[in-house]
Scaffold this motif. Structure first.
Motif, PDB file in Angstrom:
ATOM      1  N   VAL A 511       3.342  32.812   4.070  1.00 37.84           N
ATOM      2  CA  VAL A 511       4.496  31.965   4.328  1.00 37.84           C
ATOM      3  C   VAL A 511       4.489  31.639   5.817  1.00 37.84           C
ATOM      4  N   LEU A 512       4.494  30.362   6.149  1.00 38.23           N
ATOM      5  CA  LEU A 512       4.393  29.962   7.546  1.00 38.23           C
ATOM      6  C   LEU A 512       5.580  30.478   8.358  1.00 38.23           C
ATOM      7  N   ASP A 513       5.262  30.996   9.528  1.00 42.21           N
ATOM      8  CA  ASP A 513       6.300  31.372  10.488  1.00 42.21           C
ATOM      9  C   ASP A 513       6.834  30.074  11.092  1.00 42.21           C
ATOM     10  N   TRP A 514       8.003  29.637  10.616  1.00 40.43           N
ATOM     11  CA  TRP A 514       8.470  28.283  10.936  1.00 40.43           C
ATOM     12  C   TRP A 514       9.916  28.290  11.406  1.00 40.43           C
ATOM     13  N   SER A 515      10.177  27.570  12.457  1.00 36.78           N
ATOM     14  CA  SER A 515      11.530  27.382  12.977  1.00 36.78           C
ATOM     15  C   SER A 515      11.844  25.894  12.984  1.00 36.78           C
ATOM     16  N   GLU A 516      13.071  25.530  12.617  1.00 32.58           N
ATOM     17  CA  GLU A 516      13.461  24.121  12.517  1.00 32.58           C
ATOM     18  C   GLU A 516      13.998  23.538  13.820  1.00 32.58           C
ATOM     19  N   GLU A 517      13.968  24.285  14.893  1.00 33.34           N
ATOM     20  CA  GLU A 517      14.480  23.781  16.172  1.00 33.34           C
ATOM     21  C   GLU A 517      13.513  22.746  16.749  1.00 33.34           C
ATOM     22  N   GLU A 518      14.074  21.620  17.145  1.00 31.19           N
ATOM     23  CA  GLU A 518      13.266  20.536  17.707  1.00 31.19           C
ATOM     24  C   GLU A 518      13.606  20.332  19.173  1.00 31.19           C
ATOM     25  N   VAL A 519      12.595  20.119  19.992  1.00 31.46           N
ATOM     26  CA  VAL A 519      12.752  19.759  21.403  1.00 31.46           C
ATOM     27  C   VAL A 519      11.748  18.660  21.692  1.00 31.46           C
ATOM     28  N   LEU A 520      12.227  17.539  22.208  1.00 32.52           N
ATOM     29  CA  LEU A 520      11.344  16.419  22.555  1.00 32.52           C
ATOM     30  C   LEU A 520      11.106  16.470  24.065  1.00 32.52           C
ATOM     31  N   ALA A 521      10.046  17.172  24.442  1.00 33.38           N
ATOM     32  CA  ALA A 521       9.815  17.492  25.855  1.00 33.38           C
ATOM     33  C   ALA A 521       9.548  16.270  26.717  1.00 33.38           C
ATOM     34  N   ALA A 522       8.998  15.203  26.142  1.00 34.43           N
ATOM     35  CA  ALA A 522       8.611  14.035  26.944  1.00 34.43           C
ATOM     36  C   ALA A 522       9.605  12.882  26.824  1.00 34.43           C
TER      37      ALA A 522
END
Length: 572
Positions: A511-522
């Motif tokens: 099971v993929l170690d997955w987090s739904e947090e998004e950050v658009l760095a650029a």
């Protein structure tokens, strides 16, 4: 992309003036461009010229004079450097988000500059450390070496940020070249110390034997960084003797230094008499250490790759992670012993903890601060970021800030790395995750977001780090750990081996170690400009334009370059 302002500079007089004309034309459009032009020339001056926070007009004049003379006399090192930088960053620049002017914003500039140095040199520049996937991050104008040595460039970056104008490709290349030049210009300080530690003076002409002694001393000081003793000859002599007797990487270090001397000799073969004994000036030694400084990151990355292979041998199912017990269980005769504490591994994002067991993420461990060496007052040298090479390959195909999940999936299937052969089939769960990312962003996947970085980690687990969200980004810097416990004792290692012996799951059960947090760095939200702000900017640019026109018209003879002329007077 228009080729008008690209760095296709050659050593001919005509292309030299194209280079200068492009800069002056850009300067007439905006203040930052002119300051960047001056900063590039300023960066070529002597290292001691930038210790204060102001640059005198005479220093700028002298530096510009030297730069122009070098170009007019056919010394193409500067144009070669700019071309190499453009070749490295062009596809990334095209794939980053642009503003209305077609320029990249301050966050995108930070992303590009950090990644360029991480990929090309393994340099972790102070003030430009990993952002830890946080929205609040430092920017390029906060880089320590720029604030100390190139205040004009800092002002231009701040002005571009305030106006939301951003930087063009030409300006970005100039800024990267300036930063690279300033870092390289730190090297003569250690070189002078290397002369002193070998009882030599900079004004002496060195035999090849003495030159090798000086250069190996320089590399020893370089690797020790802030811990180096710059004036104790006896300690330095003992260190070199012990290193040579111990073997280890010393023969490779000597070979690296000797190759640099041979390369310098080959480059100078047309201007030296092969029938006379060769002596080397301080300037010769300085030119060699510039190559050593630029090439050190890629040279020492061979050791990083050896370490990575050792870790991969402890990863039986090839998922890019090592069971914690195996991580600490290296036998005494092993090439590497991994001794970092669990607290360190957890904070830098290298520790994956599940209900069943704990694992060390190989890519995160390799790019962690414990594998950085040669810390100076402005930068450290770390293992090269292999994921950036993969991202560049994707960027060269997409040339846009985002792409459809179907296109990215097709590209990833045909993308190979040192540990992945292409073409290949990716698990269904990977396709599902990519579609889910696109659903959050109007049907397309942002290339430079945290979620896609997470997807790349699972697609290339040995090359791409897991995008761990750090509470404090300072923990990702080598200096943070200098005075803290980072190594476990032999007894502690044995206890940890006993506590952790879980066998990792097979890929089909994973099971993929997955987090739904998004950050658009650029990405960044453009600010609205008031009428007053736009009016003031117009007045400033008009004043600059009139001043430049007066300067050009008053010194028209400068442009009347004659083919036989060796120098050119500056319009000051």
């Amino acid at each position: 992309l228009s080729k008008k302002y690209r760095w296709s500079v050659r050593t001919s007089a005509r292309s030299t003036w194209i280079y200068l004309a492009a800069y002056f034309q850009l300067a007439m459009v905006s203040l930052p461009s002119f300051v960047l032009a001056v900063s590039v020339a300023v960066a070529s001056a002597a290292p001691g010229s930038f210790r204060g926070h102001a640059v005198a007009v005479e220093e700028v004049k002298e530096s510009l004079q030297q730069t122009m003379q070098a170009m007019l006399q056919g010394q193409g090192s500067m144009s070669k450097q700019l071309e190499d930088i453009e070749k490295s960053i062009w596809q990334t620049y095209q794939s980053l988000p642009k503003n209305e002017a077609g320029h990249i914003g301050s966050r995108a500039v930070r992303y590009l500059v950090h990644n360029y140095f991480a990929k090309e040199h393994g340099w972790l520049i102070k003030g430009l450390e990993p952002h830890g996937h946080q929205d609040n991050m430092s920017e390029v104008h906060e880089v320590s070496i720029l604030q100390d040595k190139a205040p004009l460039l800092v002002e231009s970056l701040l002005e571009a940020r305030r106006s939301d104008r951003g930087l063009s490709l030409t300006e970005t290349i100039a800024m990267v070249a300036t930063l690279e030049r300033l870092i390289v210009d730190e090297a003569p300080v250690l070189l002078q110390a290397a002369y002193t530690l070998n009882s030599l003076r900079p004004e002496e002409q060195l035999t090849e034997k003495n030159l090798h002694e000086v250069l190996t001393s320089y590399l020893v000081l370089f690797e020790m960084g802030g811990r180096a003793e710059l004036d104790n000859r006896e300690i330095h002599r003992v260190l070199k003797t012990k290193a040579a007797l111990a073997g280890g990487n010393w023969p490779l270090l000597v070979e690296f230094e000797q190759d640099a001397v041979h390369n310098f000799g080959f480059a100078q073969r047309h201007v030296r008499n092969p029938f006379q004994t060769v002596f080397y000036s301080f300037q010769d030694a300085q030119m060699i250490i510039e190559d050593l400084t630029r090439g050190y990151g890629k040279w020492q990355n061979t050791e990083c790759q050896q370490m990575k292979r050792e870790l991969m041998d402890l990863d039986p199912v090839g998922m890019g992670r090592v069971p914690l017990g195996k991580f600490y269980s290296q036998p005494e005769n092993a090439e590497y012993h991994f001794t970092e504490t669990q607290d360190y591994l957890r904070q830098v994002g290298a520790l994956e903890e599940t209900k069943e067991a704990a694992y060390v993420r190989i890519a995160n461990y390799m790019t962690g601060p414990s594998n950085c060496i040669a810390s100076s007052s402005y930068y450290s040298v770390c293992c090269l970021n292999e994921c950036e090479v993969l991202m560049n390959e994707l960027e060269s195909h997409v040339l846009a800030p985002s792409a459809s999940p179907e296109r990215l999936l097709g590209l990833a299937r045909n993308l190979s790395s040192a540990t992945v052969d292409a073409p290949r089939q990716l698990p269904n769960v990977m396709e599902e995750k990519l579609l889910a990312i696109a659903a959050r962003h109007d049907g397309e996947v942002p290339l430079h977001g945290r979620l896609f970085a997470q997807w790349m980690h699972h697609a290339f687990p040995h090359e791409c780090p897991y995008p761990h969200i750090a509470e404090d980004t300072s923990i990702l810097t080598p200096t943070h750990w200098m005075d803290q416990k980072i190594v476990v004792s032999k007894t502690e290692r044995e206890e940890l081996v006993e506590l952790s012996s879980e066998t990792p799951k097979a890929p089909e059960d994973l099971v993929l170690d997955w987090s739904e947090e998004e950050v658009l760095a650029a990405h960044q939200t453009p600010k609205s400009k008031s009428f007053l702000s736009r009016s003031l900017r117009f007045v400033m640019q008009l004043g600059l334009l009139l001043g430049l026109l007066r300067m050009v018209l008053g010194n028209w003879q400068l442009l009347g370059f004659s083919r036989g002329k060796k120098t050119a007077d500056l319009p000051f």
